[in-house]
Design a protein around this motif. Structure first.
Motif, PDB file in Angstrom:
ATOM      1  N   GLN A 127      -2.865  78.319 -81.130  1.00  0.00           N
ATOM      2  CA  GLN A 127      -2.750  76.973 -80.566  1.00  0.00           C
ATOM      3  C   GLN A 127      -3.660  75.994 -81.296  1.00  0.00           C
ATOM      4  N   GLU A 128      -4.853  76.433 -81.656  1.00  0.00           N
ATOM      5  CA  GLU A 128      -5.794  75.565 -82.363  1.00  0.00           C
ATOM      6  C   GLU A 128      -5.242  75.133 -83.716  1.00  0.00           C
ATOM      7  N   VAL A 129      -4.686  76.088 -84.468  1.00  0.00           N
ATOM      8  CA  VAL A 129      -4.089  75.767 -85.770  1.00  0.00           C
ATOM      9  C   VAL A 129      -2.883  74.858 -85.592  1.00  0.00           C
ATOM     10  N   PHE A 130      -2.067  75.140 -84.586  1.00  0.00           N
ATOM     11  CA  PHE A 130      -0.864  74.351 -84.324  1.00  0.00           C
ATOM     12  C   PHE A 130      -1.211  72.877 -84.106  1.00  0.00           C
ATOM     13  N   GLN A 131      -2.279  72.637 -83.363  1.00  0.00           N
ATOM     14  CA  GLN A 131      -2.670  71.263 -83.066  1.00  0.00           C
ATOM     15  C   GLN A 131      -3.459  70.615 -84.203  1.00  0.00           C
ATOM     16  N   ASN A 132      -4.443  71.332 -84.732  1.00  0.00           N
ATOM     17  CA  ASN A 132      -5.380  70.715 -85.672  1.00  0.00           C
ATOM     18  C   ASN A 132      -4.895  70.710 -87.117  1.00  0.00           C
ATOM     19  N   GLU A 133      -4.036  71.662 -87.476  1.00  0.00           N
ATOM     20  CA  GLU A 133      -3.573  71.750 -88.859  1.00  0.00           C
ATOM     21  C   GLU A 133      -2.096  71.380 -89.006  1.00  0.00           C
ATOM     22  N   VAL A 134      -1.255  71.909 -88.120  1.00  0.00           N
ATOM     23  CA  VAL A 134       0.169  71.549 -88.162  1.00  0.00           C
ATOM     24  C   VAL A 134       0.362  70.137 -87.639  1.00  0.00           C
ATOM     25  N   GLY A 135      -0.477  69.749 -86.681  1.00  0.00           N
ATOM     26  CA  GLY A 135      -0.452  68.367 -86.201  1.00  0.00           C
ATOM     27  C   GLY A 135       0.477  68.119 -85.031  1.00  0.00           C
ATOM     28  N   ILE A 136       0.914  69.184 -84.351  1.00  0.00           N
ATOM     29  CA  ILE A 136       1.758  69.030 -83.168  1.00  0.00           C
ATOM     30  C   ILE A 136       0.881  69.263 -81.946  1.00  0.00           C
ATOM     31  N   GLN A 137       0.798  68.275 -81.076  1.00  0.00           N
ATOM     32  CA  GLN A 137      -0.187  68.306 -79.995  1.00  0.00           C
ATOM     33  C   GLN A 137       0.279  69.049 -78.749  1.00  0.00           C
ATOM     34  N   ARG A 138       1.579  69.245 -78.592  1.00  0.00           N
ATOM     35  CA  ARG A 138       2.052  69.919 -77.383  1.00  0.00           C
ATOM     36  C   ARG A 138       1.757  71.416 -77.449  1.00  0.00           C
ATOM     37  N   PRO A 139       1.735  72.114 -76.317  1.00  0.00           N
ATOM     38  CA  PRO A 139       1.523  73.562 -76.322  1.00  0.00           C
ATOM     39  C   PRO A 139       2.603  74.270 -77.139  1.00  0.00           C
ATOM     40  N   ILE A 140       2.225  75.354 -77.810  1.00  0.00           N
ATOM     41  CA  ILE A 140       3.172  76.109 -78.632  1.00  0.00           C
ATOM     42  C   ILE A 140       4.405  76.497 -77.826  1.00  0.00           C
ATOM     43  N   GLU A 141       4.205  76.993 -76.615  1.00  0.00           N
ATOM     44  CA  GLU A 141       5.347  77.444 -75.812  1.00  0.00           C
ATOM     45  C   GLU A 141       6.360  76.324 -75.598  1.00  0.00           C
ATOM     46  N   ASP A 142       5.889  75.110 -75.334  1.00  0.00           N
ATOM     47  CA  ASP A 142       6.798  73.981 -75.124  1.00  0.00           C
ATOM     48  C   ASP A 142       7.605  73.687 -76.382  1.00  0.00           C
ATOM     49  N   GLN A 143       6.946  73.724 -77.538  1.00  0.00           N
ATOM     50  CA  GLN A 143       7.639  73.451 -78.788  1.00  0.00           C
ATOM     51  C   GLN A 143       8.646  74.545 -79.116  1.00  0.00           C
ATOM     52  N   VAL A 144       8.263  75.793 -78.875  1.00  0.00           N
ATOM     53  CA  VAL A 144       9.175  76.920 -79.108  1.00  0.00           C
ATOM     54  C   VAL A 144      10.444  76.760 -78.270  1.00  0.00           C
ATOM     55  N   VAL A 145      10.288  76.411 -77.019  1.00  0.00           N
ATOM     56  CA  VAL A 145      11.454  76.241 -76.135  1.00  0.00           C
ATOM     57  C   VAL A 145      12.335  75.097 -76.623  1.00  0.00           C
ATOM     58  N   GLU A 146      11.737  73.992 -77.046  1.00  0.00           N
ATOM     59  CA  GLU A 146      12.531  72.860 -77.552  1.00  0.00           C
ATOM     60  C   GLU A 146      13.325  73.271 -78.785  1.00  0.00           C
TER      61      GLU A 146
END
Length: 240
Positions: A127-146
């Motif tokens: 989650q930390e990498v997803f937000q700070n490096e990938v730049g997507i602020q929503r929780p990983i689970e929410d993005q995966v479902v979308e």
């Protein structure tokens, strides 16, 4: 249950890959050929494994403009792949054109259509990498479902996702949507570079369609015995 187990052939030589395929073809459901092996020895490795009786999951994670990915999808379909992957983040048009290309090619060649899978968020990403490096602020689970819903609406058969997201995907996409889960580690194996992991028993209980396992099988002195131990754990999940 062994048909639900896919072994990742993350090796760099034809000899190692075929040795593992010879040892495991009747103990597992399919073999995953990813970028490491495919780029080391070339596309003929697919038919070499098929000649031994193994089904092949070609995991090259296509991600490009719609025309390029749809043409690549035609080629992989023509090779008789059991499954292959593209990135959900490539968007709806890319996935729609690829799904159509697969259907057309399979019909023209009179062969079984491969399962087309959309990659969601890699299991090595926290989650930390997803937000700070990938730049997507929503929780990983929410993005995966979308991305899973977008893939389903684009005609894609299923997704590759962490076992941590199985329940949420099942709820959003229904019982027939295919969920392939890497990041599977039995209790007796090291986690290596995977971050969002789960045991085979847990993943099956949550509703995974297929499990992908690499080093816990391929790095063992007796890979066939390791595969059987994992199948046994999967069966425990079904009967629990």
């Amino acid at each position: 249950m062994k048909e639900k187990l896919i072994v990742a052939l993350d090796v760099s030589t034809r000899e190692k890959a075929l040795r593992l395929a010879e040892q495991l073809w009747d103990k597992v459901g399919a073999f995953k050929v990813g970028m490491q092996l495919y780029n080391s020895v070339g596309p003929d490795i697919v038919k070499d494994i098929q000649a031994l009786g193994g089904k092949v999951f070609v995991d090259l994670k296509f991600h490009d403009i719609p025309n390029t990915v749809s043409q690549a999808s035609r080629i992989i379909t023509g090779k008789g792949a059991f499954m292959f992957t593209l990135h959900a983040s490539g968007g709806k048009e890319m996935m729609e054109k690829s799904a159509l290309a697969v259907q057309e090619t399979a019909a023209e060649m009179k062969i079984t259509k491969p399962i087309v899978l959309a990659i969601t968020v890699l299991t090595s990403i926290s989650q930390e990498v997803f937000q700070n490096e990938v730049g997507i602020q929503r929780p990983i689970e929410d993005q995966v479902v979308e991305w899973a819903k977008l893939a389903q609406n684009s005609g894609i058969d299923g997704v590759v996702a962490s076992p941590k997201e199985i329940s949420a995907i099942r709820k959003a996409c229904g019982p027939d949507f295919i969920i392939v889960t890497p990041g599977i580690r039995p209790l007796w194996a090291a986690s290596n570079d995977q971050k969002r992991i789960m045991t085979p028993k847990e993943a099956v209980q949550l509703g995974a369609t297929y499990l992908v396992v690499g080093r816990p099988i391929t790095a063992q002195e007796k890979p066939g015995e390791a595969a059987q131990k994992i199948v046994t754990e999967m069966e425990e999940g079904i009967h629990a």
